[in-house]
Write an enzyme that holds these catalytic residues in place. Sequence first.
Site, PDB file in Angstrom:
ATOM      1  N   ASN A  32      -1.664  -5.949 -60.229  1.00 33.63           N
ATOM      2  CA  ASN A  32      -2.173  -5.046 -59.193  1.00 33.63           C
ATOM      3  C   ASN A  32      -2.851  -5.803 -58.045  1.00 33.63           C
ATOM      4  OD1 ASN A  32      -1.405  -2.930 -60.852  1.00 33.63           O
ATOM      5  ND2 ASN A  32      -3.373  -2.913 -61.914  1.00 33.63           N
ATOM      6  N   HIS A  33      -2.066  -6.288 -57.120  1.00 32.65           N
ATOM      7  CA  HIS A  33      -2.663  -6.926 -55.940  1.00 32.65           C
ATOM      8  C   HIS A  33      -3.604  -5.914 -55.288  1.00 32.65           C
ATOM      9  CE1 HIS A  33       0.653 -10.181 -55.340  1.00 32.65           C
ATOM     10  NE2 HIS A  33       0.600  -9.788 -56.603  1.00 32.65           N
ATOM     11  N   ILE A  34      -4.758  -6.363 -54.838  1.00 33.03           N
ATOM     12  CA  ILE A  34      -5.753  -5.404 -54.355  1.00 33.03           C
ATOM     13  C   ILE A  34      -5.273  -4.670 -53.102  1.00 33.03           C
ATOM     14  CG2 ILE A  34      -7.921  -6.235 -55.361  1.00 33.03           C
ATOM     15  CD1 ILE A  34      -8.322  -7.882 -52.875  1.00 33.03           C
ATOM     16  N   THR A  40      -2.377  -7.917 -49.029  1.00 32.67           N
ATOM     17  CA  THR A  40      -2.111  -7.945 -50.474  1.00 32.67           C
ATOM     18  C   THR A  40      -1.846  -9.373 -50.951  1.00 32.67           C
ATOM     19  OG1 THR A  40       0.233  -7.523 -50.066  1.00 32.67           O
ATOM     20  CG2 THR A  40      -1.154  -5.605 -50.579  1.00 32.67           C
TER      21      THR A  40
END
Length: 160
Positions: A32-34, A40
């Site tokens: 889950n890239h922020i 991202t």
Amino acid sequence: MLYHSPISGDRLRIGKFCSIACGAKFLFNSANHILHSLSTYPFPLFYEAWEHGLSPREAWDNKGDIAIGSDVWIGYEAVILAGVTIGDGSVIGTRAVVTRDVPPYTIVGGTPVRPIRGRFPRERIDALLEMKWWDWPAGRISAAIPLIQSGNFEALKAMF
Ligand SMILES: CC(C)(COP(=O)(O)OP(=O)(O)OC[C@H]1O[C@@H](n2cnc3c(N)ncnc32)[C@H](O)[C@@H]1OP(=O)(O)O)[C@@H](O)C(=O)NCCC(=O)NCCS
């Protein structure tokens, strides 16, 4: 299990008597890239190259552990995302993408998953969740298998 980084410390818990088909995948928090940042790109992972002082932990959104109940059947190539809880007795259809919690004894399918139907009437689901036959001693489960297999709910309930 994909994108499971030890530094995230997230876990997969699986109950008893589950069936997990080939190709089923669990995507953990390191996938889950922020999303609240302006990029991202996982800058926090490349702390040596960029000398930014951020911790690698800051590269991902943490949505929590994945929890699978007991007597869950996960179909071929289903994908279960981080933070999801799948209730006891549920069925995850082939190629489902599970983004939200699945209530007990529910058949779900699609992308993202939607309920297809409940497996049993509410009253029976509540009784099965109370019985938790999967926690019985092995000898009692052995004796109950013909009842479980044939769907003889009343006789199984009488053993409780
Ligand atoms: C989810 C599943 C258990 C449903 O079985 P079922 O109740 O006999 O399904 P049906 O064929 O009666 O279909 C019921 C509805 O669900 C839909 N549906 C079935 N499987 C679906 C899936 N994987 N994704 C999305 N929708 C699905 C059907 O299109 C149908 O919709 P409709 O009522 O609008 O026509 C089954 O389709 C499935 O995916 N099984 C997993 C098989 C597998 O992966 N095995 C691996 C070896 S262990």
